[in-house]
Design a protein around this motif. Structure first.
Motif, PDB file in Angstrom:
ATOM      1  N   ASP A  98      19.812  -4.538  35.104  1.00 29.50           N
ATOM      2  CA  ASP A  98      18.491  -5.083  34.735  1.00 29.50           C
ATOM      3  C   ASP A  98      18.542  -5.668  33.318  1.00 29.50           C
ATOM      4  N   ILE A  99      19.199  -4.928  32.417  1.00 24.41           N
ATOM      5  CA  ILE A  99      19.251  -5.355  31.015  1.00 24.41           C
ATOM      6  C   ILE A  99      20.146  -6.587  30.866  1.00 24.41           C
ATOM      7  N   TRP A 100      21.327  -6.548  31.503  1.00 20.18           N
ATOM      8  CA  TRP A 100      22.245  -7.697  31.399  1.00 20.18           C
ATOM      9  C   TRP A 100      21.603  -8.977  31.977  1.00 20.18           C
ATOM     10  N   SER A 101      20.941  -8.844  33.134  1.00 28.40           N
ATOM     11  CA  SER A 101      20.314 -10.034  33.755  1.00 28.40           C
ATOM     12  C   SER A 101      19.267 -10.629  32.825  1.00 28.40           C
ATOM     13  N   ALA A 102      18.455  -9.743  32.218  1.00 27.95           N
ATOM     14  CA  ALA A 102      17.411 -10.216  31.302  1.00 27.95           C
ATOM     15  C   ALA A 102      18.034 -10.910  30.096  1.00 27.95           C
ATOM     16  N   LEU A 103      19.049 -10.299  29.507  1.00 27.16           N
ATOM     17  CA  LEU A 103      19.693 -10.890  28.318  1.00 27.16           C
ATOM     18  C   LEU A 103      20.281 -12.272  28.630  1.00 27.16           C
ATOM     19  N   LYS A 104      20.883 -12.417  29.823  1.00 27.71           N
ATOM     20  CA  LYS A 104      21.477 -13.706  30.201  1.00 27.71           C
ATOM     21  C   LYS A 104      20.419 -14.806  30.245  1.00 27.71           C
ATOM     22  N   VAL A 105      19.228 -14.450  30.721  1.00 24.69           N
ATOM     23  CA  VAL A 105      18.144 -15.448  30.803  1.00 24.69           C
ATOM     24  C   VAL A 105      17.478 -15.641  29.434  1.00 24.69           C
ATOM     25  N   TRP A 106      17.292 -14.535  28.698  1.00 25.49           N
ATOM     26  CA  TRP A 106      16.594 -14.611  27.410  1.00 25.49           C
ATOM     27  C   TRP A 106      17.323 -15.472  26.376  1.00 25.49           C
ATOM     28  N   GLN A 107      18.636 -15.639  26.531  1.00 27.75           N
ATOM     29  CA  GLN A 107      19.343 -16.444  25.519  1.00 27.75           C
ATOM     30  C   GLN A 107      18.883 -17.908  25.520  1.00 27.75           C
ATOM     31  N   HIS A 108      18.134 -18.291  26.582  1.00 28.20           N
ATOM     32  CA  HIS A 108      17.599 -19.664  26.638  1.00 28.20           C
ATOM     33  C   HIS A 108      16.082 -19.688  26.403  1.00 28.20           C
ATOM     34  N   HIS A 109      15.521 -18.578  25.907  1.00 31.31           N
ATOM     35  CA  HIS A 109      14.067 -18.495  25.710  1.00 31.31           C
ATOM     36  C   HIS A 109      13.634 -19.323  24.500  1.00 31.31           C
ATOM     37  N   ASP A 110      12.353 -19.759  24.536  1.00 25.28           N
ATOM     38  CA  ASP A 110      11.809 -20.568  23.422  1.00 25.28           C
ATOM     39  C   ASP A 110      11.748 -19.785  22.119  1.00 25.28           C
ATOM     40  N   ASP A 111      11.548 -18.483  22.228  1.00 27.60           N
ATOM     41  CA  ASP A 111      11.464 -17.677  21.005  1.00 27.60           C
ATOM     42  C   ASP A 111      12.860 -17.582  20.392  1.00 27.60           C
ATOM     43  N   LYS A 112      13.003 -18.138  19.173  1.00 25.26           N
ATOM     44  CA  LYS A 112      14.379 -18.258  18.643  1.00 25.26           C
ATOM     45  C   LYS A 112      14.995 -16.908  18.275  1.00 25.26           C
ATOM     46  N   ILE A 113      14.144 -15.934  17.938  1.00 28.86           N
ATOM     47  CA  ILE A 113      14.701 -14.623  17.591  1.00 28.86           C
ATOM     48  C   ILE A 113      15.236 -13.932  18.846  1.00 28.86           C
ATOM     49  N   LEU A 114      14.452 -13.930  19.914  1.00 21.22           N
ATOM     50  CA  LEU A 114      14.904 -13.320  21.168  1.00 21.22           C
ATOM     51  C   LEU A 114      16.156 -14.020  21.687  1.00 21.22           C
ATOM     52  N   SER A 115      16.159 -15.356  21.658  1.00 18.48           N
ATOM     53  CA  SER A 115      17.319 -16.087  22.201  1.00 18.48           C
ATOM     54  C   SER A 115      18.564 -15.843  21.348  1.00 18.48           C
ATOM     55  N   LEU A 116      18.375 -15.743  20.029  1.00 16.47           N
ATOM     56  CA  LEU A 116      19.510 -15.483  19.132  1.00 16.47           C
ATOM     57  C   LEU A 116      20.114 -14.105  19.415  1.00 16.47           C
ATOM     58  N   LEU A 117      19.241 -13.088  19.516  1.00 15.04           N
ATOM     59  CA  LEU A 117      19.722 -11.725  19.748  1.00 15.04           C
ATOM     60  C   LEU A 117      20.399 -11.598  21.118  1.00 15.04           C
ATOM     61  N   ALA A 118      19.780 -12.210  22.133  1.00 16.66           N
ATOM     62  CA  ALA A 118      20.356 -12.128  23.485  1.00 16.66           C
ATOM     63  C   ALA A 118      21.718 -12.812  23.535  1.00 16.66           C
ATOM     64  N   SER A 119      21.828 -14.003  22.920  1.00 18.11           N
ATOM     65  CA  SER A 119      23.123 -14.700  22.981  1.00 18.11           C
ATOM     66  C   SER A 119      24.160 -13.988  22.114  1.00 18.11           C
ATOM     67  N   ASN A 120      23.711 -13.290  21.065  1.00 20.47           N
ATOM     68  CA  ASN A 120      24.650 -12.470  20.274  1.00 20.47           C
ATOM     69  C   ASN A 120      25.403 -11.491  21.176  1.00 20.47           C
ATOM     70  N   ILE A 121      24.640 -10.799  22.033  1.00 20.59           N
ATOM     71  CA  ILE A 121      25.262  -9.772  22.881  1.00 20.59           C
ATOM     72  C   ILE A 121      26.097 -10.409  23.987  1.00 20.59           C
ATOM     73  N   ILE A 122      25.523 -11.418  24.646  1.00 19.83           N
ATOM     74  CA  ILE A 122      26.226 -12.052  25.771  1.00 19.83           C
ATOM     75  C   ILE A 122      27.547 -12.667  25.303  1.00 19.83           C
ATOM     76  N   ASN A 123      27.535 -13.278  24.118  1.00 23.18           N
ATOM     77  CA  ASN A 123      28.731 -13.998  23.648  1.00 23.18           C
ATOM     78  C   ASN A 123      29.502 -13.262  22.549  1.00 23.18           C
ATOM     79  N   ARG A 124      29.171 -11.966  22.379  1.00 22.56           N
ATOM     80  CA  ARG A 124      29.838 -11.091  21.403  1.00 22.56           C
ATOM     81  C   ARG A 124      29.866 -11.685  19.994  1.00 22.56           C
ATOM     82  N   ARG A 125      28.698 -12.142  19.547  1.00 21.84           N
ATOM     83  CA  ARG A 125      28.553 -12.514  18.131  1.00 21.84           C
ATOM     84  C   ARG A 125      27.831 -11.335  17.473  1.00 21.84           C
TER      85      ARG A 125
END
Length: 406
Positions: A286-313
């Motif tokens: 559930d968490i991984w699926s949400a993070l994968k989608v959230w990295q493209h969200h309009d909110d730049k903080i949420l998208s930044l944090l989600a892509s950090n985890i997905i792409n190991r930044r």
């Protein structure tokens, strides 16, 4: 048909689960949920082999419990078959209330209730499905049964839970320091005055066990990269919760949606069955699926944090024994607001301070007694020639300052 099911485990080899109550627990949907929850959360970011599940750990702890019961019975300790089965059932289910990514949910999506309390609620639910067959197991788990040492096998300084997770986590991370002699420790266990003790021949194994535990905590469980990574995930979930409260539409599975859009605390769990229903539907996916989608969200903080985890930044992590000064934090906040063009309130999502305290052995909490041939008992700290009690029970305190890289 054989009277037990054999499961091949990479750490202990073949594990026998008797047909009947114990196999029914293993096959129960609430137990099978643990196959979708990793034992070490985000530790895979440091040790890529750490992919084992809470289900595997529960089976391993069950195996060690079976060995411990057999060893104690061979020493003339009388344990009824019903007690043996109950304590095996209790250790199988001891972690059943864990959510995805260990303690991350306890700090973000739910409040005021621990995974231990949720474990008990889930056990009661399985007990209903099994028409009260788990009454004795639950009584031992809660330490309400007259034989206290049975509870100690589930929860104490020498419980089967710890003996398994140190062996297993050491095996899957490749950190060999954690590889304790669990078989020897189990063979050396005995009971005096309804309390677990260790026979004096096992003293070196206990010294090794306590030292290994300390090394595993600092090298694996509290590794700075893992702490930094968990910080990103906690902040991502907090940001998602903040946006949900403001009415922002977020992608989430029905179970995750429930926790994002409602404030869930202990009262909710006790008064609404929906809380436990949704909690049991949650796992790592559930968490991984949400993070994968959230990295493209309009909110730049949420998208930044989600892509950090997905792409190991990962966040930069500075570890120190002193708390970071207000001036340092002020300058860091200024740099974050300027670099990412965000307001100061939102800075809290791009940084975090974790205070970590750990002692290896707490003599006040649950001491380990060594039994000598003449029947005398000594605490391990008196009995050991190499363990320095002051050093062992000294609380080490470290501050982890985690923040978004510039």
């Amino acid at each position: 048909m054989t009277n037990s099911k054999i499961i091949n485990d990479p750490v202990f080899g073949f594990i026998k689960v008797p047909r009947g109550l114990l196999l029914d627990i293993v096959r129960h949907p609430l137990m099978q949920r643990l196959t979708r929850i990793r034992q070490l959360g985000l530790t895979q970011e440091v040790y890529p082999g750490a992919q084992h599940t809470r289900f595997q750990h529960s089976l391993g702890a069950f195996h060690l419990m079976s060995e411990a019961i057999l060893s104690l019975q061979q020493k003339g300790l009388f344990i009824f078959d019903s007690e043996a089965e109950a304590v095996q059932a209790a250790i199988l289910m001891h972690d059943i209330g864990h959510g995805p990514f260990s303690h991350v949910l306890e700090n973000t999506l739910i409040s005021g209730i621990t995974h231990e309390e949720i474990s008990l609620m889930m056990m009661n639910r399985i007990n209903q499905d099994m028409h009260g067959a788990l009454n004795l197991a639950i009584s031992i788990f809660k330490d309400e049964y007259p034989k206290h040492f049975l509870h100690q096998l589930i929860s104490s300084q020498l419980d089967m839970d710890r003996l398994d997770y140190l062996r297993r986590d050491s095996f899957f991370t490749g950190v060999t320091e954690g590889n304790i002699g669990s078989a020897r420790i189990i063979k050396m266990l005995n009971v005096v005055d309804d309390s677990l003790v260790v026979e004096s021949n096992g003293i070196y194994s206990i010294e090794n066990y306590l030292t290994s535990r300390r090394l595993m905590y600092w090298q694996v469980y509290l590794h700075k990269t893992t702490v930094g990574c968990e910080n990103i995930l906690v902040n991502a979930l907090k940001r998602a919760k903040h946006l949900a409260k403001a009415g922002t539409k977020l992608f989430a599975s029905p179970a995750l949606h429930y926790f994002l859009y409602h404030d869930i605390d202990a009262d909710t769990f006790h008064s609404h069955t929906g809380a436990l229903d949704n909690y049991t539907a949650l796992d790592d996916n559930d968490i991984w699926s949400a993070l994968k989608v959230w990295q493209h969200h309009d909110d730049k903080i949420l998208s930044l944090l989600a892509s950090n985890i997905i792409n190991r930044r990962l966040f930069k992590v500075e570890v120190s024994e002193e708390q970071p000064t207000e001036e340092k934090l002020y300058l860091l906040r200024r740099k974050l607001t300027d670099t990412f063009n965000i307001n100061e309130n939102d800075c809290s999502y791009l940084m975090g301070i974790s205070k970590v305290q750990k002692d290896m052995y707490n003599p006040f909490d649950d001491h380990i007694s060594i039994l000598y041939k003449d029947g005398k008992l000594k605490d391990i700290t008196e009995a050991s020639e190499i363990l320095n009690i002051e050093l062992l029970s000294k609380k080490i305190c470290k501050y982890y300052l985690c923040y978004q890289r510039f």
